[in-house]
Design a protein around this motif. Structure first.
Motif, PDB file in Angstrom:
ATOM      1  N   CYS A   1      13.529  60.674  79.696  1.00 18.25           N
ATOM      2  CA  CYS A   1      13.980  61.740  80.416  1.00 18.25           C
ATOM      3  C   CYS A   1      14.928  62.817  80.429  1.00 18.25           C
ATOM      4  CB  CYS A   1      14.552  61.482  81.160  1.00 18.25           C
ATOM      5  SG  CYS A   1      14.640  62.820  82.929  1.00 18.25           S
TER       6      CYS A   1
ATOM      7  N   ASP B   1      15.128  58.156  81.854  1.00 19.18           N
ATOM      8  CA  ASP B   1      15.644  59.103  82.439  1.00 19.18           C
ATOM      9  C   ASP B   1      15.922  57.918  83.287  1.00 19.18           C
ATOM     10  OD1 ASP B   1      15.538  60.688  83.308  1.00 19.18           O
ATOM     11  OD2 ASP B   1      14.114  60.703  84.809  1.00 19.18           O
TER      12      ASP B   1
ATOM     13  N   HIS C   1      18.710  67.780  82.543  1.00 22.40           N
ATOM     14  CA  HIS C   1      19.879  67.513  84.148  1.00 22.40           C
ATOM     15  C   HIS C   1      20.884  67.970  84.500  1.00 22.40           C
ATOM     16  CE1 HIS C   1      17.424  64.032  86.083  1.00 22.40           C
ATOM     17  NE2 HIS C   1      17.523  64.116  85.302  1.00 22.40           N
TER      18      HIS C   1
ATOM     19  N   ASP D   1      15.443  63.683  90.113  1.00 28.35           N
ATOM     20  CA  ASP D   1      14.397  62.883  89.890  1.00 28.35           C
ATOM     21  C   ASP D   1      14.516  62.494  90.666  1.00 28.35           C
ATOM     22  OD1 ASP D   1      14.480  62.577  86.469  1.00 28.35           O
ATOM     23  OD2 ASP D   1      16.118  61.402  86.916  1.00 28.35           O
TER      24      ASP D   1
ATOM     25  N   GLU E   1       7.693  61.517  82.469  1.00 28.71           N
ATOM     26  CA  GLU E   1       8.410  61.232  83.074  1.00 28.71           C
ATOM     27  C   GLU E   1       7.725  61.927  84.191  1.00 28.71           C
ATOM     28  OE1 GLU E   1      12.454  62.392  82.601  1.00 28.71           O
ATOM     29  OE2 GLU E   1      12.354  60.830  80.601  1.00 28.71           O
TER      30      GLU E   1
ATOM     31  N   TRP F   1       8.390  61.660  87.374  1.00 27.12           N
ATOM     32  CA  TRP F   1       9.437  61.712  88.651  1.00 27.12           C
ATOM     33  C   TRP F   1      10.329  62.584  88.567  1.00 27.12           C
ATOM     34  CZ3 TRP F   1       8.816  57.739  84.986  1.00 27.12           C
ATOM     35  CH2 TRP F   1      10.022  57.500  83.769  1.00 27.12           C
ATOM     36  N   HIS F   2      10.541  63.272  87.283  1.00 31.10           N
ATOM     37  CA  HIS F   2      11.476  64.503  87.216  1.00 31.10           C
ATOM     38  C   HIS F   2      10.763  65.768  86.824  1.00 31.10           C
ATOM     39  CE1 HIS F   2      14.261  65.781  84.596  1.00 31.10           C
ATOM     40  NE2 HIS F   2      14.125  66.790  84.332  1.00 31.10           N
TER      41      HIS F   2
END
Ligand SMILES: [Zn+2]
Length: 296
Positions: A10, A59, A205, A212, A261, A263-264
């Motif tokens: 990530c 990540d 981020h 996430d 990713e 989830w990101h």
């Protein structure tokens, strides 16, 4: 194919965090750290992917878990200080932003990738708050506008019977610095660390726009298989309706610089998210006509 891209970094990639799959987001950074090694499989592909074990995503909650190694994150050096880790070669580090170039870190259209560091490098959002949603950590901060959109999305998911959890949000330059350093220590060099963690100043981020998510039961947290969970599938399908995009889709690491990713997510506003969805465009770089950023 799936496995290949499994490991990703990530951008936010927090070595520590990531690490292990199952590591509960709540796990202490330290704990994580240890696992990290596992994660970071040297065999991991350039993107950190490829590792046999998809789980080790970089990540990973990174955001969440501060540095594995409890080293005191050296206060971010001043922006100017540039990325200590940066390769001598260079990076467009201190290039001043120009209008329409997606470099304003306070704008929702800013694009941060391995070729586009934040300017200043130690940028921090003026305001951050924790969204009023289920979280795996009490430190998942986001810009207020993003937090509101997250609340909206999580509520909609709940109405559909899908329980989402916010795993991580904003990560400061200092946190990323410590995180990246811990990965360098584990790999022994920056090349290895770059496969799983973003260098400080290069993590999405750090903008307060990215976060996430996980499934309430912790299934596949920060692991590629999250995409196959009800939460992952719901988010992949509906996130655009709330102004979000899946920033590191599977199979586009040569453009985004990071392996998949699932989830990101990244806030870009509904105009962009819905336009991308309608056009079937997978990456922000392609949508905005920006060059690919496979590496630093
Ligand atoms: Zn992330």
């Amino acid at each position: 194919m799936l496995l290949v891209l499994a490991l990703s970094a990530c951008s936010g990639a927090d070595p520590a965090a990531t690490v292990s799959t199952a590591v509960a987001p709540s796990s202490s950074p330290a704990a994580t750290g240890s696992t990290a090694s596992a994660t970071s499989d040297p065999s991991a592909g350039p993107d950190g992917s490829a590792g046999p074990d998809p789980s080790p995503t970089a990540d990973a909650g990174a955001g969440t878990l501060p540095a594995p190694v409890q080293r005191e994150p050296a206060p971010a050096t001043s922006g100017a200080a540039a990325d200590p880790t940066a390769s001598p070669t260079t990076s467009p580090t201190a290039t001043p932003p120009a209008a329409g170039t997606y470099t304003d870190p306070t704008a929702v259209d800013v694009v941060v990738n391995k070729r586009r560091p934040l300017v200043p490098l130690d940028f921090a959002p003026a305001e951050l708050r924790q969204p009023d949603v289920a979280t795996a950590t009490d430190n998942a901060l986001l810009r207020p506008d993003v937090a509101a959109a997250v609340e909206e999305m999580f509520a909609a998911a709940g109405n559909d019977g899908v329980a989402l959890t916010l795993v991580s949000g904003y990560r400061s330059f200092a946190t990323q610095e410590a995180t990246y350093a811990s990965w360098v220590a584990q790999y022994g060099d920056a090349a290895g660390a770059d496969t799983v963690s973003a260098r400080p100043g290069y993590s999405e981020h750090q903008t307060g726009l990215a976060f996430d998510i996980g499934q309430a039961d912790g299934a596949c947290t920060l692991v590629l298989c999250f995409r196959d969970t009800p939460a992952g599938q719901w988010a992949a399908t509906r996130a655009a309706d709330f102004g979000f995009i899946l920033r590191y889709p599977l199979g586009f690491h040569e453009i985004t610089g990071f392996s998949a990713e699932s989830w990101h997510f990244r806030y870009v506003g509904k105009d962009v998210s819905l336009a991308m969805k309608a056009a079937g465009t997978q990456t922000l770089e392609e949508h905005l006509g920006l060059p690919a950023a496979p590496s630093y």
